[in-house]
Design an enzyme around this catalytic site. Structure first.
Site, PDB file in Angstrom:
ATOM      1  N   TYR A 127      38.870  28.024  -1.813  1.00 52.77           N
ATOM      2  CA  TYR A 127      40.241  27.939  -1.283  1.00 52.77           C
ATOM      3  C   TYR A 127      41.246  27.630  -2.395  1.00 52.77           C
ATOM      4  O   TYR A 127      42.127  26.798  -2.224  1.00 52.77           O
ATOM      5  CB  TYR A 127      40.321  26.883  -0.175  1.00 52.77           C
ATOM      6  CG  TYR A 127      39.800  27.422   1.142  1.00 52.77           C
ATOM      7  CD1 TYR A 127      40.650  28.107   2.014  1.00 52.77           C
ATOM      8  CD2 TYR A 127      38.469  27.288   1.492  1.00 52.77           C
ATOM      9  CE1 TYR A 127      40.179  28.634   3.201  1.00 52.77           C
ATOM     10  CE2 TYR A 127      37.983  27.815   2.675  1.00 52.77           C
ATOM     11  CZ  TYR A 127      38.846  28.486   3.531  1.00 52.77           C
ATOM     12  OH  TYR A 127      38.369  29.015   4.698  1.00 52.77           O
ATOM     13  N   ASP A 142      34.226  23.080  19.304  1.00 48.05           N
ATOM     14  CA  ASP A 142      33.983  22.861  17.880  1.00 48.05           C
ATOM     15  C   ASP A 142      34.732  21.600  17.447  1.00 48.05           C
ATOM     16  O   ASP A 142      35.927  21.638  17.162  1.00 48.05           O
ATOM     17  CB  ASP A 142      34.460  24.093  17.090  1.00 48.05           C
ATOM     18  CG  ASP A 142      34.319  23.902  15.585  1.00 48.05           C
ATOM     19  OD1 ASP A 142      33.982  22.784  15.157  1.00 48.05           O
ATOM     20  OD2 ASP A 142      34.569  24.872  14.846  1.00 48.05           O
TER      21      ASP A 142
HETATM   22  C1  LIG Z   1      36.938  23.204  13.245  1.00 44.27           C
HETATM   23  C2  LIG Z   1      36.055  23.534  12.091  1.00 44.27           C
HETATM   24  N1  LIG Z   1      34.907  24.182  12.299  1.00 44.27           N
HETATM   25  C3  LIG Z   1      34.073  24.491  11.291  1.00 44.27           C
HETATM   26  C4  LIG Z   1      34.382  24.167   9.999  1.00 44.27           C
HETATM   27  C5  LIG Z   1      33.456  24.553   8.892  1.00 44.27           C
HETATM   28  O1  LIG Z   1      32.821  23.428   8.364  1.00 44.27           O
HETATM   29  P1  LIG Z   1      32.123  23.525   6.935  1.00 44.27           P
HETATM   30  O2  LIG Z   1      33.237  23.648   5.930  1.00 44.27           O
HETATM   31  O3  LIG Z   1      31.372  22.252   6.809  1.00 44.27           O
HETATM   32  O4  LIG Z   1      31.242  24.723   6.945  1.00 44.27           O
HETATM   33  C6  LIG Z   1      35.575  23.485   9.725  1.00 44.27           C
HETATM   34  C7  LIG Z   1      35.947  23.150   8.358  1.00 44.27           C
HETATM   35  O5  LIG Z   1      37.058  22.771   8.046  1.00 44.27           O
HETATM   36  C8  LIG Z   1      36.448  23.176  10.801  1.00 44.27           C
HETATM   37  O6  LIG Z   1      37.609  22.556  10.602  1.00 44.27           O
END
Ligand SMILES: Cc1ncc(COP(=O)(O)O)c(C=O)c1O
Length: 459
Positions: free
Chosen positions: A23, A259
């Site tokens: 990023y 999520d």
């Molecule tokens: C809502 C949500 N889901 C999934 C993820 C992905 O997590 P990771 O970066 O640990 O793969 C993030 C990461 O910021 C997130 O904010």
């Protein structure tokens, strides 16, 4: 060799030569003042010169109890000397068992079965696969797609990209993934107003309802980030939306996947955002804060009803063929158990409750600046959006840079700036963060002679 043994100039040169930063706009990174934190404790990050900087974003939303939490550090240290790896396929490990049981006890009602994964994206992927195979196991064919929210974000693996709709992150992969159906986000881009926010959520829900009605045969479930769409730009929305989606999923027999990788464990004022809305999903994804930001670990936690569809029957193999080498790892499990013990024993939710009005008042105060379009806050999340006409995203980068110079680490998300401090942040620490934020907005608006220095680009 200790990290200090490498001269700073050499380290910087090696960084520029060999490290690919996620990023990150490469050119901007190379042009910006080089930032390298070397140790961290509580709410403070320390650079190589020993300068302390307040961590206003809990290190990518993971460090919920502050850096170097002694209880978690000690648990990792102790387990590292006992057993480092265990296979969960056809065998088990005491810490993974205890952790699964503990999570079943604190997650929203009905979520009893814990499927461990490695990081956020792998938990999302597992959740999607579980939902698809759930229908397959039940003999229902064709339900392989999802409804997701516009500007939703669920991770960077290809399956997660299929349910993600942040154009800058996801557009290049459009042809490479099967995109889910996209429903409008329930967020209202204005200061909090309960009735107006609710009306906006109800309107967004009506559109989701139409999509479900038209495509029901193909839809396995709905996936969303409850109450806060983080990567989209801290888009906070009304809990009524979650209640309506829950009702719809119940009525249509669809699976609801929440999520909570970003917001789980206290961030929104309840232990889970779903608790705040008074709903329980069919599948809950957690990660990030789960080990207090020390080690990668995540989980998809599901209902008994879903789990039971994965039992084999004579002539029917319903096994879930998914698994990560480090899932339920003993060291990460020890870290997660220590995190949960500390979370309960150290009055974290009480601190969240005390800091919530302080943060809300602080964000409202920041909103007095001319450059601010609107502000919102929820639990220990506070955001301001800058007006596009003042160069929103560019100004946000400049303000973040000014904040950093003052001693506060924040990262812009487009034209949005936010605070997401560790849940253990004290009154004095939060007050200091808000003072730096305020001053940074003032200074950020002053004309600048140097080029934009911040390299932060995205989440
Ligand atoms: C809502 C949500 N889901 C999934 C993820 C992905 O997590 P990771 O970066 O640990 O793969 C993030 C990461 O910021 C997130 O904010």
């Amino acid at each position: 060799m200790t990290p200090m043994a490498i001269h700073t100039d050499t380290l910087q040169e090696l960084d520029y030569r060999h490290l690919w930063h996620p990023y990150t706009d490469i050119n901007a990174y190379e042009a910006a003042p080089w930032t390298c934190f070397e140790r961290a404790s509580g709410v403070y990050l320390y650079d190589r010169d020993g300068r302390a900087v307040l961590d206003g974003i809990a290190s990518w939303w993971a460090v919920a109890l502050g850096h170097s939490h002694p209880r978690i550090v000690e648990a990792i240290r102790a387990q590292a000397g006992v057993m480092q790896h265990a296979i969960l396929g056809n065998q088990t490990h005491p810490l993974a068992v205890r952790l699964a049981a503990k999570l079943a006890g604190i997650t929203p009602p009905g979520l009893t079965r814990c499927y461990f994964a490695s990081d956020g994206a792998s938990a999302t992927e597992a959740a999607l696969k579980i939902a698809i195979q759930y229908w397959h196991n039940r003999g229902v064919r064709g339900k392989t797609r999802f409804v997701a929210l516009d500007e939703g974000y669920h991770g960077d693996t290809l399956g997660a990209v299929g349910i993600g709709f942040v154009p800058a992150f996801h557009a290049p992969f459009d042809g490479a993934v099967i995109k889910s159906f996209v429903a409008p986000a329930p967020h209202r881009a204005a200061d909090t107003d309960d009735a107006a926010d609710r009306a906006c959520a109800v309107q967004a829900f009506a559109a989701l309802e139409c999509i479900v009605a038209a495509q029901e045969d193909q839809i396995a479930g709905v996936i969303l980030e409850p109450l806060c769409m983080g990567a989209a730009g801290i888009r906070l929305y009304h809990p009524e939306y979650l209640r309506l989606v829950r009702e719809l999923c119940d009525a249509r027999g669809l699976l609801l996947i929440a999520d909570e990788i970003a917001v789980g464990f206290g961030r929104t004022g309840g232990v889970f955002a779903c608790d705040v809305a008074g709903i329980a999903p069919d599948i809950l994804c957690i990660g990030k804060a789960m080990t207090g930001g020390t080690l990668p670990m995540s989980a998809a936690i599901v209902t008994e009803e879903i789990y039971d569809t994965f039992r084999n029957e004579p002539g029917r193999d319903r096994t879930f063929y998914d698994g990560h080498t480090y899932c339920g790892n003993p060291i990460t499990s020890a870290a997660a158990l220590a995190f949960l013990e500390a979370f309960e024993a150290e009055g974290v939710m009480q601190n969240v409750a005390s800091r919530t009005p302080q943060l809300a008042a602080g964000m409202a105060r920041l909103a007095r600046h001319d450059a601010v379009h609107y502000h919102k806050s929820l639990g220990l999340i506070g955001m301001i959006a800058l007006k596009p006409e003042v160069g929103g995203a560019a100004l946000a980068k400049r303000i973040a840079r000014r904040a950093f110079e003052l001693g506060l680490f924040i990262r812009p998300l487009g034209n949005v700036l936010y605070l997401w401090p560790p849940l253990t942040t004290t009154e004095a620490e939060l007050a200091q963060m808000l003072i730096y934020f305020d001053t940074a907005i003032e200074r950020g608006q002053l004309p600048m002679s140097e080029p934009l220095p911040s390299a932060d680009d995205g989440r």
